[in-house]
Design a protein around this motif. Structure first.
Motif, mmCIF file in Angstrom:
data_model
loop_
_atom_site.group_PDB
_atom_site.id
_atom_site.type_symbol
_atom_site.label_atom_id
_atom_site.label_comp_id
_atom_site.label_asym_id
_atom_site.label_seq_id
_atom_site.Cartn_x
_atom_site.Cartn_y
_atom_site.Cartn_z
ATOM 1 N N LEU A 73 0.820 -1.209 0.000
ATOM 2 C CA LEU A 73 0.000 0.000 0.000
ATOM 3 C C LEU A 73 0.852 1.256 0.000
ATOM 4 C CD1 LEU A 73 -2.846 1.219 0.132
ATOM 5 C CD2 LEU A 73 -2.694 1.107 2.638
ATOM 6 N N GLU A 74 1.947 1.259 0.780
ATOM 7 C CA GLU A 74 2.777 2.461 0.866
ATOM 8 C C GLU A 74 3.556 2.733 -0.418
ATOM 9 O OE1 GLU A 74 5.063 -1.025 2.605
ATOM 10 O OE2 GLU A 74 3.031 -0.182 2.735
ATOM 11 N N LYS A 75 3.625 1.742 -1.313
ATOM 12 C CA LYS A 75 4.356 1.926 -2.576
ATOM 13 C C LYS A 75 3.436 2.280 -3.734
ATOM 14 C CE LYS A 75 8.441 0.668 -0.996
ATOM 15 N NZ LYS A 75 9.615 1.570 -1.007
ATOM 16 N N GLN A 76 2.134 2.183 -3.528
ATOM 17 C CA GLN A 76 1.205 2.368 -4.638
ATOM 18 C C GLN A 76 1.164 3.816 -5.131
ATOM 19 O OE1 GLN A 76 -2.651 0.722 -3.675
ATOM 20 N NE2 GLN A 76 -1.763 -1.219 -2.992
ATOM 21 N N ALA A 77 1.513 4.764 -4.277
ATOM 22 C CA ALA A 77 1.500 6.163 -4.686
ATOM 23 C C ALA A 77 2.743 6.552 -5.467
ATOM 24 C CB ALA A 77 1.360 7.078 -3.462
ATOM 25 N N THR A 78 3.804 5.729 -5.410
ATOM 26 C CA THR A 78 5.079 6.093 -6.047
ATOM 27 C C THR A 78 5.356 5.316 -7.324
ATOM 28 O OG1 THR A 78 6.294 4.470 -4.713
ATOM 29 C CG2 THR A 78 6.053 6.691 -3.812
ATOM 30 N N ILE A 79 4.581 4.278 -7.602
ATOM 31 C CA ILE A 79 4.899 3.457 -8.776
ATOM 32 C C ILE A 79 4.646 4.193 -10.083
ATOM 33 C CG2 ILE A 79 4.477 1.271 -7.600
ATOM 34 C CD1 ILE A 79 1.717 1.227 -8.879
ATOM 35 N N PHE A 80 3.912 5.318 -10.010
ATOM 36 C CA PHE A 80 3.669 6.090 -11.225
ATOM 37 C C PHE A 80 4.737 7.161 -11.445
ATOM 38 C CE2 PHE A 80 -0.534 4.432 -10.145
ATOM 39 C CZ PHE A 80 -0.941 3.921 -11.371
ATOM 40 N N GLU A 81 5.742 7.217 -10.536
ATOM 41 C CA GLU A 81 6.829 8.169 -10.711
ATOM 42 C C GLU A 81 7.859 7.582 -11.682
ATOM 43 O OE1 GLU A 81 6.899 11.187 -9.468
ATOM 44 O OE2 GLU A 81 4.974 10.853 -8.465
ATOM 45 N N PRO A 82 8.579 8.451 -12.422
ATOM 46 C CA PRO A 82 9.565 7.944 -13.386
ATOM 47 C C PRO A 82 10.658 7.127 -12.718
ATOM 48 C CG PRO A 82 9.110 10.279 -13.769
ATOM 49 C CD PRO A 82 8.459 9.916 -12.469
ATOM 50 N N PHE A 83 11.025 6.026 -13.353
ATOM 51 C CA PHE A 83 12.126 5.154 -12.941
ATOM 52 C C PHE A 83 11.918 4.555 -11.550
ATOM 53 C CE2 PHE A 83 13.895 8.593 -15.613
ATOM 54 C CZ PHE A 83 14.298 7.837 -16.703
ATOM 55 N N VAL A 84 10.659 4.429 -11.120
ATOM 56 C CA VAL A 84 10.371 3.877 -9.793
ATOM 57 C C VAL A 84 9.647 2.552 -9.950
ATOM 58 C CG1 VAL A 84 9.066 4.189 -7.665
ATOM 59 C CG2 VAL A 84 10.289 6.118 -8.661
ATOM 60 N N GLN A 85 10.098 1.555 -9.168
ATOM 61 C CA GLN A 85 9.399 0.288 -9.067
ATOM 62 C C GLN A 85 9.130 0.009 -7.600
ATOM 63 O OE1 GLN A 85 11.803 -2.603 -11.171
ATOM 64 N NE2 GLN A 85 10.828 -2.110 -13.117
ATOM 65 N N ALA A 86 8.124 -0.806 -7.344
ATOM 66 C CA ALA A 86 7.729 -1.063 -5.965
ATOM 67 C C ALA A 86 8.876 -1.651 -5.152
ATOM 68 C CB ALA A 86 6.519 -1.997 -5.929
ATOM 69 N N GLN A 110 15.374 -8.710 -11.126
ATOM 70 C CA GLN A 110 14.704 -9.987 -11.378
ATOM 71 C C GLN A 110 13.852 -9.968 -12.638
ATOM 72 O OE1 GLN A 110 12.348 -11.331 -8.103
ATOM 73 N NE2 GLN A 110 11.631 -13.185 -9.129
ATOM 74 N N PHE A 111 13.096 -8.878 -12.831
ATOM 75 C CA PHE A 111 12.140 -8.837 -13.928
ATOM 76 C C PHE A 111 12.541 -7.878 -15.055
ATOM 77 C CE2 PHE A 111 9.732 -9.839 -10.054
ATOM 78 C CZ PHE A 111 9.221 -11.076 -10.405
ATOM 79 N N GLY A 112 13.498 -6.963 -14.774
ATOM 80 C CA GLY A 112 13.885 -6.001 -15.794
ATOM 81 C C GLY A 112 12.889 -4.858 -15.875
ATOM 82 N N GLY A 113 13.079 -4.022 -16.874
ATOM 83 C CA GLY A 113 12.173 -2.890 -17.085
ATOM 84 C C GLY A 113 12.809 -1.585 -16.642
ATOM 85 N N SER A 114 12.358 -0.495 -17.272
ATOM 86 C CA SER A 114 12.917 0.825 -16.980
ATOM 87 C C SER A 114 12.133 1.576 -15.919
ATOM 88 C CB SER A 114 12.942 1.663 -18.266
ATOM 89 O OG SER A 114 11.624 1.848 -18.756
ATOM 90 N N GLY A 115 10.935 1.119 -15.581
ATOM 91 C CA GLY A 115 10.111 1.837 -14.616
ATOM 92 C C GLY A 115 9.437 3.061 -15.191
ATOM 93 N N LEU A 116 9.282 3.122 -16.527
ATOM 94 C CA LEU A 116 8.658 4.272 -17.168
ATOM 95 C C LEU A 116 7.267 3.980 -17.703
ATOM 96 C CD1 LEU A 116 11.683 5.687 -19.214
ATOM 97 C CD2 LEU A 116 10.718 6.599 -17.115
ATOM 98 N N GLY A 117 6.906 2.709 -17.808
ATOM 99 C CA GLY A 117 5.639 2.345 -18.440
ATOM 100 C C GLY A 117 4.429 2.950 -17.762
ATOM 101 N N LEU A 118 4.345 2.842 -16.436
ATOM 102 C CA LEU A 118 3.189 3.366 -15.711
ATOM 103 C C LEU A 118 3.183 4.892 -15.716
ATOM 104 C CD1 LEU A 118 2.943 0.944 -12.645
ATOM 105 C CD2 LEU A 118 1.499 1.012 -14.685
ATOM 106 N N THR A 119 4.367 5.503 -15.651
ATOM 107 C CA THR A 119 4.440 6.973 -15.704
ATOM 108 C C THR A 119 3.854 7.486 -17.010
ATOM 109 O OG1 THR A 119 6.437 6.933 -14.343
ATOM 110 C CG2 THR A 119 5.995 8.939 -15.593
ATOM 111 N N ILE A 120 4.291 6.900 -18.115
ATOM 112 C CA ILE A 120 3.806 7.329 -19.427
ATOM 113 C C ILE A 120 2.330 7.003 -19.587
ATOM 114 C CG2 ILE A 120 4.081 6.949 -21.910
ATOM 115 C CD1 ILE A 120 7.070 6.397 -21.324
ATOM 116 N N SER A 121 1.916 5.854 -19.098
ATOM 117 C CA SER A 121 0.506 5.452 -19.235
ATOM 118 C C SER A 121 -0.416 6.406 -18.486
ATOM 119 C CB SER A 121 0.315 4.019 -18.707
ATOM 120 O OG SER A 121 1.048 3.094 -19.475
ATOM 121 N N ARG A 122 -0.059 6.768 -17.259
ATOM 122 C CA ARG A 122 -0.901 7.710 -16.516
ATOM 123 C C ARG A 122 -0.941 9.066 -17.205
ATOM 124 N NH1 ARG A 122 -0.993 8.693 -10.043
ATOM 125 N NH2 ARG A 122 -2.538 7.037 -10.262
#
Length: 610
Positions: free
Chosen positions: A392-405, A412-424
């Protein structure tokens, strides 16, 4: 009747002769004179006596009135004396206020004579009232720059000539203090009667802050330009070889291979696509920060858009213990108005995350219509998984650039952490939102909701008769004189092989000058033009083609470049190009451009298709 004593009358005449009559007034003298006459020992008749009595009474009344008048004059004199003291006190108090005011003040008469310079002025500039005889003397000393001084004094003189304009607009001028320090002084001049009251505000600090702010803004602007140039150059340099990798991988897919070889090629292709997605995300973030992401509103088939988006993500779902379900509610409209590319981008990001973080269980995509009117639809796309979940405490930050929970997720999973930022951001640009409901180890649900305009002229897309032939078969048999202009040998080889599979054998040129010479000799129909080339680049070559070649020899020019920003597309459009393809491209994209040429070859060849 009682008769006045002659001795009394004599004493009053003495007062008069002594000059003391002024103390009691001339009315009193007249009264005494009348009384002396009345008191004479003459015998008078009764009627004359009554008249004398009446005169005595009248004179008495006049004396009383004069007495009241004298008392009033004495009181007025006392009040005037008191008022004078109050005025003097107020004057002293006002002078004290002006002298000790927290702002610099100088007061002059309209003639220019110095009246006062207050304490704050002295503290600010070091000068006192005795240092300046007139206002002109003050400005001559303070303003040492001759040009500014002459301009200021001319304005001062013009204002003196029209004193009815009792307010002077504030003017900023550089002055020099007695200690030699240069200060910026903002002077407000007001005319009050015959006095000129000047309020001086030291704005040196404000100007310094303003200069620092301007410098900071310029530095930020230059940094942003540098960042954009860096992203542009890096995108170009990465996309150029990546186009060769993905292009050759696609061509290799169309050859006969055993299972092991096909697995190798598929791994190469997927790795290249992952790298391309990361590059696209970084470019999208840059465009998002610059506010240059546009949203279209055109009719499209929503069902087809959803199915194509799912098809792009399904290859990532290879785990046998993860199921995928697609549910499109019956009331979801087939045709809506919107940006199908951006909706697909959001959907692919949400599905990619769901497939990435779900080790077992299921991923469900549900599309529903939550409400709306006759002119619009309120639609909702839900992506629900049974993956690792989000605290719950991470749900507000996952939409920030380059941030993962969890930072370990990147390893482990890869990714840049930009997908949710751009989508929102894209959802907000479409007037919608993305919300998340999740718990650790219980999965997550991302819901994308937005309002889409309805297609009013038809409830279903127009169905056209499909061509059963493959894209390659539909191109075979067309004789298209094609010129490929590219200085990179690998990319030139890739597009040559792709065109040969479509039945087109192209001619190649390595720069703009070669292309222009070839077009002057042979009227080519279709030109694939690279942009960044030595010598004459693609934009210069296109402008030269449009200017130098006759109308009947104008080719259909498509930009085929590793540049991908909207500015580059607009530059190509202004140069006179007909289309734009960004490297790395798919073979399907290349075939689509050729189809566009074939469909419009009988029309206006200068029509743009981007």
């Amino acid at each position: 009747m009682k008769v006045l004593d002659p001795s009394c009358i004599h004493s009053w005449h003495g007062i008069i002769s002594d000059g003391r009559a002024g103390r009691v007034g001339w009315f009193g003298v007249a009264l005494l004179h009348a009384g002396s006459i009345y008191a004479s020992p003459l015998n008078v008749e009764s009627e004359s006596a009554q008249i004398a009595d009446f005169g005595i009474i009248a004179l008495g009344l006049l004396v009383a009135l004069q007495a009241f008048w004298i008392v009033g004059l004495l009181r007025s004199r006392r009040r005037l004396r008191t008022s004078g003291k109050e005025i003097q006190y107020s004057h002293n108090q006002l002078q004290s206020w002006l002298f000790h005011a927290p702002i610099s003040i100088s007061v002059f008469k309209q003639s220019g004579q110095t009246v006062m310079i207050n304490e704050r002025f002295t503290q600010l500039l070091g000068y006192e009232s005795s240092d300046f005889r007139t206002a002109t003397d003050m400005w001559n000393v303070l303003i040492q720059d001759e040009v500014n001084r002459e301009r200021f004094l001319n304005r001062w003189g013009e204002q003196i000539k029209r004193p009815w304009s009792n307010k002077w607009e504030a003017e900023e001028v550089l002055v020099t203090s007695k200690s030699g320090r240069v200060k910026a002084l903002e002077s407000h001049v007001s005319i009050i009667g015959e006095y000129w009251v000047c309020l001086h505000n030291d704005v040196t600090w404000r100007n310094q802050v303003q200069r620092e702010l301007e410098n900071a803004l310029n530095q930020a602007f230059q940094a942003n330009i540098t960042k954009t140039q860096f992203l542009t150059n890096m995108s170009h340099e990465i996309r150029t070889p990546l186009n060769g990798v993905l292009g050759m991988a696609q061509l290799l897919f169309e050859t006969e291979m055993d299972e092991e070889q096909r697995s190798f090629v598929e791994t190469i292709h997927q790795s290249g696509q992952t790298l391309l997605m990361t590059i696209n995300d970084i470019l999208d973030l840059s465009k998002m920060e610059a506010g240059s992401i546009g949203i279209e509103s055109v009719p499209f088939d929503l069902n087809q858009c959803i199915k194509e988006s799912v098809a792009l993500c399904l290859p990532k779902l290879k785990r046998a213990n993860v199921r995928f379900n697609l549910q499109i509610e019956p009331d979801v409209p087939l045709s809506i108005c919107g940006d199908s590319v951006r909706i697909s981008q959001i959907l692919v990001n949400l599905l990619s995350n769901a497939f990435k973080y779900t080790m077992e269980g299921s991923v469900m995509l549900r599309v529903s219509r939550e409400g709306g009117t006759a002119d619009s639809h309120y639609l909702s796309i839900s992506v629900k998984d049974t993956g690792i979940g989000i605290p719950l405490e991470k749900q507000a930050t996952i939409f920030e650039p380059f941030v993962q929970a969890d930072a370990s997720n990147t390893r482990q999973f890869g990714g840049s952490g930009l997908g949710l930022t751009i989508s929102r951001h894209l959802a907000a640009r479409m007037g919608g939102e993305i919300r998340v409901v999740s718990q650790p180890e219980s999965g997550s649900e991302f819901v994308f909701s937005w309002t889409a305009d309805a297609v009013l002229d038809s409830t279903r897309p127009v169905q056209t008769q499909s061509d059963e032939r493959s894209p390659t078969e539909r191109l075979l048999g067309h004789s298209i004189r094609t010129l490929v202009v590219d200085d990179n040998l690998v990319n030139s080889k890739v597009i040559e092989l792709c065109l040969k599979k479509c039945g087109i054998v192209p001619t190649k040129a390595s720069n703009g000058q070669e292309a222009l010479s070839a077009l002057k000799k042979t009227p080519y129909d279709l030109v694939f033009m690279d942009i960044q080339m030595p010598g004459m680049d693609g934009l210069q070559c296109t402008r030269a083609i449009r200017k130098e070649l006759p109308e009947e020899s104008q080719p259909f020019i498509v930009a085929l470049t590793a540049h991908a920003l909207p500015d580059h597309m607009e530059q190509c459009r202004r140069a006179g190009m007909n289309g734009f393809l960004s490297k790395p491209y798919r073979n399907e994209d290349l075939r689509s451009v050729i189809h566009l040429y074939l469909e419009h070859q009988s029309g206006d060849r200068k029509t743009c298709y981007f």
